[in-house]
Design an enzyme around this catalytic site. Structure first.
Site, PDB file in Angstrom:
ATOM      1  N   HIS A   1      -1.212  10.365  -3.104  1.00 36.34           N
ATOM      2  CA  HIS A   1      -2.557   9.957  -2.696  1.00 36.34           C
ATOM      3  C   HIS A   1      -3.503  11.132  -2.521  1.00 36.34           C
ATOM      4  O   HIS A   1      -4.596  11.149  -3.093  1.00 36.34           O
ATOM      5  CB  HIS A   1      -2.501   9.155  -1.402  1.00 36.34           C
ATOM      6  CG  HIS A   1      -3.857   8.728  -0.912  1.00 36.34           C
ATOM      7  ND1 HIS A   1      -4.640   9.516  -0.067  1.00 36.34           N
ATOM      8  CD2 HIS A   1      -4.592   7.621  -1.167  1.00 36.34           C
ATOM      9  CE1 HIS A   1      -5.776   8.902   0.177  1.00 36.34           C
ATOM     10  NE2 HIS A   1      -5.780   7.751  -0.484  1.00 36.34           N
TER      11      HIS A   1
ATOM     12  N   HIS B   1       0.829  -1.206   0.000  1.00 40.40           N
ATOM     13  CA  HIS B   1       0.000   0.000   0.000  1.00 40.40           C
ATOM     14  C   HIS B   1       0.863   1.256   0.000  1.00 40.40           C
ATOM     15  O   HIS B   1       1.546   1.552   0.972  1.00 40.40           O
ATOM     16  CB  HIS B   1      -0.897  -0.027   1.247  1.00 40.40           C
ATOM     17  CG  HIS B   1      -1.919   1.042   1.290  1.00 40.40           C
ATOM     18  ND1 HIS B   1      -2.121   1.833   2.399  1.00 40.40           N
ATOM     19  CD2 HIS B   1      -2.830   1.458   0.370  1.00 40.40           C
ATOM     20  CE1 HIS B   1      -3.096   2.679   2.173  1.00 40.40           C
ATOM     21  NE2 HIS B   1      -3.548   2.477   0.961  1.00 40.40           N
TER      22      HIS B   1
END
Length: 257
Positions: free
Chosen positions: A66, A18
């Site tokens: 992100h 991740h």
């Protein structure tokens, strides 16, 4: 199971790093997620799939980041869309190095990339970039419209990356497996989808259920659950039949699994 070339040769269960891998030691040195250093660490730990996200800079470069803004990661309140590539490279120079989408795909030829398109403006350029790497890229987005736009751009450029369903498809699948559990309906909902990447639940609604896993597998679609950092939780979910785990601790997960 999933037949797209993206999945060929991958170990099971799938462990998706991740936003790369940032260990405690790296964090103390100021290294941040989605940086070149984080991707390098994930690759070095043995992660075959790097999960990341993309935005577009003010001068039109697709970068791995992100959030919409720099604030959480760097303390700078500006939006990614308001910052040039050169500015972002300077900001990230002491934080592990900026990764553009093109540089990541070129620089890590042995890695597969799970790319979440976070901004509408990034959809077309991201799709065009990944076209030449279609066997190593799985495109996704919370917005199915944005995901389909990126896929269309990839196809115009001659590519066909794998793809994971967005929120509207997942909602329709939940309805298809609970309200009207018809296999034909689930197949129609999941047409053109290679993976479901979902949280185990959203608020009081449980998303990862035996019925959802069965329906996905019957359609040749993998189920990946995010973001799971406890090893016992990983084992429980894998025992239910999920195919992959998205985790911040890919090194520990790979060692344990």
């Amino acid at each position: 199971m999933a037949s797209h070339p993206f999945f060929t040769g991958l170990s099971s269960p799938r462990i998706l790093a991740h936003r790369g891998l940032v260990t405690d030691e790296m964090r103390e040195e100021g290294i941040v997620e989605n940086s070149v250093a984080a991707i390098t660490a994930a690759h070095a730990a043995g992660a075959q799939i790097i999960e990341s996200d993309c935005h577009l800079t003010s001068d039109g470069v697709v970068v791995l980041f992100h959030d919409d803004t720099l604030e959480r990661v760097t303390g700078d309140p500006r939006a990614i869309a308001d910052v040039t590539l050169a500015e972002l490279e300077r900001i990230m120079a002491t934080r592990g190095g900026l990764a553009t989408l093109a540089q990541a795909l070129d620089g890590f030829p042995e890695s597969r990339f799970n790319i979440d398109v976070k901004a509408a403006a990034a959809a077309d350029p991201a799709g065009a970039i990944v076209a030449d790497y279609s066997d190593r890229v799985l495109l996704t987005s919370f917005s199915d419209a944005r995901r389909r736009r990126a896929l269309a751009a990839a196809r115009r450029a001659g590519g066909a990356p794998a793809t994971s369903a967005g929120a509207s498809v997942i909602l329709r699948l939940l309805l298809a497996t609970r309200v009207l559990p018809l296999p034909a309906l689930a197949r129609r909902v999941l047409r053109g989808v290679d993976a479901l990447q979902v949280p185990e639940k959203r608020g009081p609604i449980r998303i990862v259920t035996p019925a959802v896993i069965r329906a996905a597998h019957a359609c040749g679609v993998e189920v990946h659950v995010w973001t799971i950092n406890e090893l016992e939780e990983m084992r429980r979910l894998l025992g239910m039949g999920v195919d992959g785990i998205v985790t911040d601790v890919a090194d520990q997960a790979l060692h344990a699994m």
